[in-house]
Design a protein around this motif. Sequence first.
Motif, PDB file in Angstrom:
ATOM      1  N   ASP A 367       0.869  -1.273   0.061  1.00 16.22           N
ATOM      2  CA  ASP A 367       0.065   0.074   0.059  1.00 16.22           C
ATOM      3  C   ASP A 367       0.820   1.239   0.114  1.00 16.22           C
ATOM      4  O   ASP A 367       0.347   2.490   0.478  1.00 16.22           O
ATOM      5  N   GLY A 368       2.044   1.167  -0.490  1.00 17.81           N
ATOM      6  CA  GLY A 368       2.843   2.488  -0.500  1.00 17.81           C
ATOM      7  C   GLY A 368       4.338   1.890  -0.744  1.00 17.81           C
ATOM      8  O   GLY A 368       4.640   0.478  -0.623  1.00 17.81           O
ATOM      9  N   ALA A 369       5.212   2.708  -0.771  1.00 17.96           N
ATOM     10  CA  ALA A 369       6.599   2.321  -1.592  1.00 17.96           C
ATOM     11  C   ALA A 369       7.470   1.501  -0.169  1.00 17.96           C
ATOM     12  O   ALA A 369       8.060   0.692  -0.392  1.00 17.96           O
ATOM     13  N   ALA A 370       6.779   1.924   1.165  1.00 13.56           N
ATOM     14  CA  ALA A 370       7.544   1.150   2.293  1.00 13.56           C
ATOM     15  C   ALA A 370       7.468  -0.325   2.398  1.00 13.56           C
ATOM     16  O   ALA A 370       8.011  -1.081   2.935  1.00 13.56           O
ATOM     17  N   ASP A 371       6.235  -0.687   1.508  1.00 10.64           N
ATOM     18  CA  ASP A 371       5.858  -2.090   1.635  1.00 10.64           C
ATOM     19  C   ASP A 371       6.391  -3.065   0.569  1.00 10.64           C
ATOM     20  O   ASP A 371       6.144  -4.129   0.471  1.00 10.64           O
ATOM     21  N   SER A 372       7.308  -2.237  -0.371  1.00 10.37           N
ATOM     22  CA  SER A 372       7.916  -3.066  -1.512  1.00 10.37           C
ATOM     23  C   SER A 372       8.530  -4.388  -1.147  1.00 10.37           C
ATOM     24  O   SER A 372       8.515  -5.196  -2.043  1.00 10.37           O
ATOM     25  N   PRO A 373       9.250  -4.618  -0.082  1.00 11.74           N
ATOM     26  CA  PRO A 373       9.901  -5.797   0.274  1.00 11.74           C
ATOM     27  C   PRO A 373       8.902  -6.928   0.309  1.00 11.74           C
ATOM     28  O   PRO A 373       9.085  -8.102   0.225  1.00 11.74           O
ATOM     29  N   ASN A 374       7.766  -6.525   0.871  1.00 18.89           N
ATOM     30  CA  ASN A 374       6.462  -7.678   0.810  1.00 18.89           C
ATOM     31  C   ASN A 374       6.362  -8.217  -0.471  1.00 18.89           C
ATOM     32  O   ASN A 374       6.063  -9.594  -0.736  1.00 18.89           O
ATOM     33  N   VAL A 375       6.342  -7.397  -1.799  1.00 17.69           N
ATOM     34  CA  VAL A 375       6.179  -8.044  -2.935  1.00 17.69           C
ATOM     35  C   VAL A 375       7.305  -9.062  -3.411  1.00 17.69           C
ATOM     36  O   VAL A 375       7.066 -10.236  -3.873  1.00 17.69           O
ATOM     37  N   THR A 376       8.657  -8.637  -3.005  1.00 17.49           N
ATOM     38  CA  THR A 376       9.689  -9.589  -3.088  1.00 17.49           C
ATOM     39  C   THR A 376       9.444 -10.692  -2.385  1.00 17.49           C
ATOM     40  O   THR A 376       9.510 -11.774  -2.879  1.00 17.49           O
ATOM     41  N   ALA A 377       9.160 -10.810  -1.304  1.00 17.91           N
ATOM     42  CA  ALA A 377       8.918 -11.915  -0.272  1.00 17.91           C
ATOM     43  C   ALA A 377       7.905 -13.065  -1.051  1.00 17.91           C
ATOM     44  O   ALA A 377       7.965 -14.134  -1.090  1.00 17.91           O
ATOM     45  N   ALA A 378       6.852 -12.431  -1.625  1.00 18.91           N
ATOM     46  CA  ALA A 378       5.675 -12.922  -1.940  1.00 18.91           C
ATOM     47  C   ALA A 378       5.871 -13.689  -3.295  1.00 18.91           C
ATOM     48  O   ALA A 378       5.364 -14.910  -3.439  1.00 18.91           O
ATOM     49  N   LEU A 379       6.849 -13.123  -3.967  1.00 13.62           N
ATOM     50  CA  LEU A 379       7.256 -13.421  -5.425  1.00 13.62           C
ATOM     51  C   LEU A 379       8.150 -14.717  -5.079  1.00 13.62           C
ATOM     52  O   LEU A 379       8.049 -15.845  -5.708  1.00 13.62           O
ATOM     53  N   LEU A 380       8.843 -14.708  -4.287  1.00 12.02           N
ATOM     54  CA  LEU A 380       9.878 -15.766  -3.883  1.00 12.02           C
ATOM     55  C   LEU A 380       9.014 -16.864  -3.293  1.00 12.02           C
ATOM     56  O   LEU A 380       9.394 -18.063  -3.880  1.00 12.02           O
ATOM     57  N   GLN A 381       7.975 -16.581  -2.704  1.00 11.51           N
ATOM     58  CA  GLN A 381       7.214 -17.793  -2.136  1.00 11.51           C
ATOM     59  C   GLN A 381       6.675 -18.466  -3.150  1.00 11.51           C
ATOM     60  O   GLN A 381       6.413 -19.736  -3.438  1.00 11.51           O
ATOM     61  N   ARG A 382       6.375 -17.785  -4.435  1.00 11.85           N
ATOM     62  CA  ARG A 382       5.419 -18.462  -5.602  1.00 11.85           C
ATOM     63  C   ARG A 382       6.567 -18.900  -6.316  1.00 11.85           C
ATOM     64  O   ARG A 382       6.061 -19.579  -7.505  1.00 11.85           O
ATOM     65  N   GLY A 383       7.885 -18.909  -6.004  1.00 13.66           N
ATOM     66  CA  GLY A 383       8.782 -19.793  -6.952  1.00 13.66           C
ATOM     67  C   GLY A 383       9.490 -19.137  -7.804  1.00 13.66           C
ATOM     68  O   GLY A 383      10.411 -19.717  -8.508  1.00 13.66           O
ATOM     69  N   TYR A 384       9.230 -17.721  -7.931  1.00 17.05           N
ATOM     70  CA  TYR A 384      10.236 -16.982  -8.692  1.00 17.05           C
ATOM     71  C   TYR A 384      11.623 -16.719  -8.250  1.00 17.05           C
ATOM     72  O   TYR A 384      11.941 -16.587  -7.061  1.00 17.05           O
ATOM     73  N   SER A 385      12.592 -16.786  -9.280  1.00 12.99           N
ATOM     74  CA  SER A 385      13.998 -16.500  -9.038  1.00 12.99           C
ATOM     75  C   SER A 385      14.443 -14.949  -8.744  1.00 12.99           C
ATOM     76  O   SER A 385      13.492 -14.157  -9.236  1.00 12.99           O
ATOM     77  N   ARG A 386      15.568 -15.121  -7.999  1.00 18.78           N
ATOM     78  CA  ARG A 386      16.044 -13.694  -8.142  1.00 18.78           C
ATOM     79  C   ARG A 386      16.265 -13.293  -9.408  1.00 18.78           C
ATOM     80  O   ARG A 386      15.962 -11.864  -9.699  1.00 18.78           O
ATOM     81  N   ASP A 387      16.637 -13.841 -10.233  1.00 19.22           N
ATOM     82  CA  ASP A 387      16.726 -13.336 -11.670  1.00 19.22           C
ATOM     83  C   ASP A 387      15.365 -12.807 -12.218  1.00 19.22           C
ATOM     84  O   ASP A 387      15.167 -11.882 -12.911  1.00 19.22           O
ATOM     85  N   ASP A 388      14.325 -13.610 -12.007  1.00 20.76           N
ATOM     86  CA  ASP A 388      13.006 -13.353 -12.324  1.00 20.76           C
ATOM     87  C   ASP A 388      12.670 -12.026 -11.994  1.00 20.76           C
ATOM     88  O   ASP A 388      11.986 -11.141 -12.436  1.00 20.76           O
ATOM     89  N   LEU A 389      12.845 -11.935 -10.298  1.00 20.39           N
ATOM     90  CA  LEU A 389      12.424 -10.563  -9.870  1.00 20.39           C
ATOM     91  C   LEU A 389      13.325  -9.353 -10.300  1.00 20.39           C
ATOM     92  O   LEU A 389      12.617  -8.146 -10.789  1.00 20.39           O
ATOM     93  N   ALA A 390      14.543  -9.529 -10.533  1.00 28.26           N
ATOM     94  CA  ALA A 390      15.256  -8.460 -11.262  1.00 28.26           C
ATOM     95  C   ALA A 390      14.690  -8.018 -12.305  1.00 28.26           C
ATOM     96  O   ALA A 390      14.547  -6.871 -12.954  1.00 28.26           O
ATOM     97  N   LYS A 391      14.267  -8.900 -13.443  1.00 31.81           N
ATOM     98  CA  LYS A 391      13.456  -8.526 -14.778  1.00 31.81           C
ATOM     99  C   LYS A 391      12.102  -7.665 -14.513  1.00 31.81           C
ATOM    100  O   LYS A 391      11.998  -6.641 -15.095  1.00 31.81           O
ATOM    101  N   MET A 392      11.100  -8.326 -13.414  1.00 35.50           N
ATOM    102  CA  MET A 392       9.957  -7.848 -13.129  1.00 35.50           C
ATOM    103  C   MET A 392      10.311  -6.377 -12.342  1.00 35.50           C
ATOM    104  O   MET A 392       9.388  -5.415 -12.679  1.00 35.50           O
ATOM    105  N   TRP A 393      11.040  -6.239 -11.707  1.00 37.15           N
ATOM    106  CA  TRP A 393      11.103  -5.060 -10.652  1.00 37.15           C
ATOM    107  C   TRP A 393      11.674  -3.907 -11.544  1.00 37.15           C
ATOM    108  O   TRP A 393      11.869  -2.635 -11.100  1.00 37.15           O
TER     109      TRP A 393
END
Length: 411
Positions: A367-393
């Motif tokens: 719900d704001g910039a300060a919550d951005s690590p939550n997106v990374t954590a949730a994407l990791l839980q869904r099986g996305y890799s560090r490289d996947d996150l670097a692309k999407m982010w």
Amino acid sequence: MKVITRLLATSAVAVAGTALAQVPLTDSSVMSIHDDILTLDTHIDIGAGYGTPALDPAVLNRAQVNLPSMRAGGLDAGFFIVYTPQGELNDEGHAAAVEAAEEKYRGILRMLRANTGTIGLAKTSDEVETLNEKGMLAALIGIENSSPLGNTPEEVRQSVAMWAERGARYASITHFGHNQFGGSSNPSLQRGDGEDPGLSELGRVLIEALNDHGIMVDISHVGPTTAADAMALSRAPIIASHSTVYAVYANARGLSDEQLAAIRDDGGVAHITAFRSYLAAVDPKISAAIDELREELGLVTGADRRAASPEQLTHYTREVARIRQEFEDVTLEQFLDHVDHAVEVAGIDHVGLSGDFDGGGGVEGWDGAADSPNVTAALLQRGYSRDDLAKMWGGNLLRVLRDVQAQAENS
């Protein structure tokens, strides 16, 4: 951060394709990955009086994004938006659009000039990365609604050249309501808009001018016929800066599977946005309570809210947050359902993330910039890799920007 806490308590994931395989989802591992990648939000709106004491981006305040919250959430870069509400298609409406765009630009300049040691303007992908390496935040400029860009071919070419020099790096063709360039995904019934007519002749001039000056063409808020026309005409890949997925939740702002596949084939990128009512059905109790609050505070229309005092808006923001906590809100998980589907259709190289913060965006958990690590954590839980996150982010967007600017230089 409650979403991280919930995820860390229940899960570990394999982070494929990196030296961090089998990383447990601890707070430190999530932040290590999050801090290691360049994170970029493609759509950050700015409020009235931005860069003044009424709304100072240098301090924590009611805004979902400010410089301290970007630092706190490890959000490295963002497109700050020159937004223009769609007015009447006449001289008076055009003059109002130009003034609205100029005021947004002045707000971005005030932020940059007052915070030279914290954030800098980036006009290229290399400049984003250089600022990040220096430990600074990067600001890019996006235009939401090209309505201010002129009513004749010569005006359009001159305006696009001016905004390119100022640093604008994407422009959406429309907003809510058709304009002189083409059709909107949300026609204005009040003005008698019919079906999406596709790109106008002036719209074709706009696309060519954007291509000529290395500005990405944005099809968020754009009707499907106009979007298809723009994609066919553009000599460079296009983007959707803040959209959702129609197949997951039917909404006019959602991209169809056909559009997602076309963006993939075009070499572009579709950014999925955390805007509640575009992602899922909002609890009617929330909508009713917010409507009642707006009536009570005299903030019924967008114009009312743009004219409101800082004190009114702070009170309104606080009360809206309380209402959303009281009832069942749209969640980060529902947002990620859209991301998953977009990746399934378009592929990991053609999907990105955006908040649409301070423009109506936000979900429970992001719900704001300060919550951005939550997106990374949730994407990791869904099986996305560090490289996947670097692309999407941000990696996918920076690739497209390079492609668009290279095409402009070589044409």
